[in-house]
Design a protein around this motif. Structure first.
Motif, PDB file in Angstrom:
ATOM      1  N   ARG A  33       0.792  -1.112   0.000  1.00 36.23           N
ATOM      2  CA  ARG A  33      -0.071  -0.026   0.157  1.00 36.23           C
ATOM      3  C   ARG A  33       0.997   1.306   0.017  1.00 36.23           C
ATOM      4  N   GLU A  34       1.953   1.221   0.868  1.00 39.38           N
ATOM      5  CA  GLU A  34       2.958   2.393   0.883  1.00 39.38           C
ATOM      6  C   GLU A  34       3.564   2.455  -0.579  1.00 39.38           C
ATOM      7  N   ALA A  38       2.548   5.380  -3.812  1.00 36.93           N
ATOM      8  CA  ALA A  38       3.233   6.726  -4.409  1.00 36.93           C
ATOM      9  C   ALA A  38       3.235   6.977  -5.820  1.00 36.93           C
ATOM     10  N   GLY A  39       2.557   6.062  -6.661  1.00 38.42           N
ATOM     11  CA  GLY A  39       2.565   6.308  -8.128  1.00 38.42           C
ATOM     12  C   GLY A  39       3.898   5.756  -8.629  1.00 38.42           C
ATOM     13  N   PRO A  40       3.794   5.811  -9.995  1.00 40.17           N
ATOM     14  CA  PRO A  40       4.746   5.343 -10.785  1.00 40.17           C
ATOM     15  C   PRO A  40       5.993   6.160 -10.571  1.00 40.17           C
ATOM     16  N   TYR A 116       9.594   9.771  -1.404  1.00 45.30           N
ATOM     17  CA  TYR A 116      11.097   9.249  -1.032  1.00 45.30           C
ATOM     18  C   TYR A 116      10.918   8.067  -0.162  1.00 45.30           C
ATOM     19  N   ARG A 117      10.049   7.776   0.585  1.00 46.74           N
ATOM     20  CA  ARG A 117       9.924   6.458   1.367  1.00 46.74           C
ATOM     21  C   ARG A 117       9.720   5.438   0.451  1.00 46.74           C
ATOM     22  N   ALA A 118       8.914   5.525  -0.665  1.00 46.72           N
ATOM     23  CA  ALA A 118       8.319   4.570  -1.426  1.00 46.72           C
ATOM     24  C   ALA A 118       9.527   4.041  -2.646  1.00 46.72           C
ATOM     25  N   PHE A 119      10.281   5.202  -2.982  1.00 44.83           N
ATOM     26  CA  PHE A 119      11.254   4.719  -3.585  1.00 44.83           C
ATOM     27  C   PHE A 119      12.472   4.213  -2.916  1.00 44.83           C
TER      28      PHE A 119
END
Length: 126
Positions: A33-34, A38-40, A116-119
């Motif tokens: 989910r996180e 965040a999207g692509p 940033y977290r998702a990446f």
């Protein structure tokens, strides 16, 4: 036809293991989910272009393996550069707001941190 009720023999260890699996599933769902929220990381048209270039590179390996590896390196560098530019642009937008004395909302900062977290999470799982 006779209905038979079969009795399962469960132990507390079975329940504990079941709970651990549920917790693992919950954590995996939360992580997805996180990351998904965040999207692509790259624009779809750029991704499509990279995929096309990758297909040509991979096909070319048969005739020119060295050139194919060089092209693959260029593709990776291009994708990394585009991602870095995207993050830099977002950061610059926030900094311009700060420089003008504009108040950046906590929500805008939360969204930036979430990206940033998702990446970062994606990067660590590669």
């Amino acid at each position: 036809m006779m209905n038979r009720v079969t009795e399962e023999h469960l132990s507390t260890a079975d329940f504990a293991a079941s709970g651990e699996r549920m917790e693992e599933r919950r954590e995996a769902m939360e992580e997805r989910r996180e990351t998904d929220g965040a999207g692509p990381l790259l624009p779809p048209d750029f991704v499509q272009e990279l995929r096309g270039r990758w297909d040509r590179t991979q096909t070319g390996f048969v005739d020119e393996p060295r050139k194919a590896v060089q092209e693959a390196d260029e593709l990776v560098a291009s994708a990394m550069k585009r991602m870095a530019e995207s993050f830099a642009e977002a950061r610059n937008n926030l900094e311009r707001q700060w420089d003008r004395g504009d108040e950046v909302s906590t929500e805008d900062l939360r969204i930036a941190l979430r990206k940033y977290r998702a990446f970062f999470q994606r990067l660590l799982t590669v």
